[in-house]
Design a protein around this motif. Structure first.
Motif, short mmCIF file in Angstrom:
data_model
loop_
_atom_site.label_atom_id
_atom_site.label_comp_id
_atom_site.label_asym_id
_atom_site.label_seq_id
_atom_site.Cartn_x
_atom_site.Cartn_y
_atom_site.Cartn_z
N LYS A 154 0.86 -1.34 0.10
CA LYS A 154 0.04 0.08 0.13
C LYS A 154 0.78 1.22 -0.02
CE LYS A 154 -3.39 2.41 2.94
NZ LYS A 154 -4.01 2.54 4.10
N SER A 155 1.97 1.33 0.88
CA SER A 155 2.73 2.58 0.99
C SER A 155 3.57 2.75 -0.45
CB SER A 155 3.73 2.36 2.09
OG SER A 155 3.12 2.23 3.25
N ASN A 162 1.33 3.90 -2.99
CA ASN A 162 0.82 5.34 -2.57
C ASN A 162 1.86 6.42 -3.28
OD1 ASN A 162 -1.11 7.22 -1.14
ND2 ASN A 162 1.14 7.68 -0.31
N TRP A 163 3.28 6.04 -2.80
CA TRP A 163 4.15 6.94 -3.50
C TRP A 163 4.31 6.92 -4.85
CZ3 TRP A 163 8.78 5.44 -5.79
CH2 TRP A 163 9.39 4.26 -5.19
N VAL A 176 -2.06 13.13 2.71
CA VAL A 176 -1.71 11.71 3.30
C VAL A 176 -1.80 11.94 4.80
CG1 VAL A 176 0.05 10.10 3.20
CG2 VAL A 176 -0.75 11.02 1.11
N ARG A 182 -3.51 9.68 7.17
CA ARG A 182 -2.66 8.71 8.32
C ARG A 182 -3.39 9.03 9.70
NH1 ARG A 182 2.66 6.89 8.83
NH2 ARG A 182 3.39 7.07 11.08
N ASP A 206 1.30 -1.10 7.74
CA ASP A 206 1.46 -0.59 6.30
C ASP A 206 0.63 0.79 6.33
OD1 ASP A 206 2.20 -0.21 3.68
OD2 ASP A 206 0.77 -1.49 2.85
N THR A 241 0.33 4.71 5.57
CA THR A 241 0.94 5.70 4.46
C THR A 241 1.89 6.48 5.24
OG1 THR A 241 -0.88 4.95 3.03
CG2 THR A 241 0.47 7.01 2.53
N SER A 242 2.96 6.88 4.66
CA SER A 242 3.68 8.12 5.04
C SER A 242 3.66 9.16 4.25
CB SER A 242 5.21 7.61 5.13
OG SER A 242 6.27 8.88 5.34
N ALA A 286 5.28 10.51 0.23
CA ALA A 286 4.42 10.85 -0.82
C ALA A 286 4.80 12.37 -1.36
CB ALA A 286 3.00 10.81 -0.39
#
Length: 244
Positions: free
Chosen positions: A23-24, A27-28, A83, A87, A153, A155-156, A160
């Motif tokens: 997922k991460s 995302n990026w 994001v 988060r 997992d 998202t950071s 992103a």
């Protein structure tokens, strides 16, 4: 068979993404592809619009660099805020789930059992599965089944933001450098050609990341970019004529 004897999957489903952290990464990657696409379109629109108004290379360069810098910062800030909000929501939901697991373990087990029954398992098997998964990783099992969230997992926003900013910059440099380096007589058409090829590539990549057919994505991407360049060139030409 021991754990060391297990081989990697083969066959038609070997490429399917099941690894942790997918997922991460997606995302990026999504942020990078969209950032590059926006960099190409917005900067191409700026430099072609200015080129429609004037042939002064310095004016085109200043406008393009300013657009690149402003766009890159805007993309990074937008991705970070978006994001971060996602988060924060996920972390708050996970905190609530932890509290419920601690204070109401029986109710949570019954809820998980009900979820697996809705998926087609009979009550005895659903309870057995729910009990086993809860014993192994209660938060992970409940968060994934109930909320669709993987606690490992999250998202950071920084990933992103950086991906979007760097990708926007890379995408913006293509039309900017092309229009500055191309001969004055052909700079518009050369830039359009480079932009069309780049947008076709980003459209293809974005479709593949989403497991969609690339044809329509490529067509939409290219058509949108060509339309944007045509509009800005028309505006620049009109303004240049009036000013001149």
């Amino acid at each position: 068979m021991t754990a060391g004897d297990i081989e990697a999957p083969v066959g038609p489903h070997a490429d399917e993404p099941h690894q942790n952290g997918l997922k991460s990464r997606l995302n990026w990657l999504r942020a990078a592809v969209l950032g590059a696409n926006d960099g190409v379109v917005s900067t191409a629109g700026i430099v072609i619009g200015v080129a429609g108004a004037t042939s002064d290379r310095t004016a085109i360069m200043v406008a393009g660099v300013a657009g690149l810098a402003a766009g890159a910062m805007s993309m990074a800030a937008g991705e970070y805020v978006s994001v971060s909000t996602q988060r924060d929501s996920e972390l708050a939901i996970l905190a609530k789930e932890r509290r419920e697991l601690r204070e109401e373990p029986e109710e949570e087990l019954a809820e998980l059992t009900g979820i697996y029954m809705e998926k087609g398992l009979d009550e005895a098997l659903a309870l057995e599965v729910a009990t086993a998964l809860t014993a192994h990783d209660a938060l992970g099992a409940h968060a994934e089944a109930e909320l669709g969230i993987d606690p490992d997992d999250i998202t950071s926003p920084w990933h992103a933001a950086w991906a979007s900013m760097l990708a926007f910059t890379a995408g913006a440099l293509l039309p900017l450098l092309t229009i500055l380096l191309a001969p004055e007589s052909a700079r518009i058409w050369v830039t359009v050609a480079v932009v069309v090829v780049t947008l076709a590539l980003t459209g293809f990549v974005s479709a593949r990341l989403g497991y969609a057919r690339p044809g329509r994505a490529v067509l939409r991407n290219v058509a949108g970019g060509v339309f944007a360049m045509a509009v800005t060139y028309g505006i620049g030409s009109a303004l240049g004529t009036q000013i001149g």
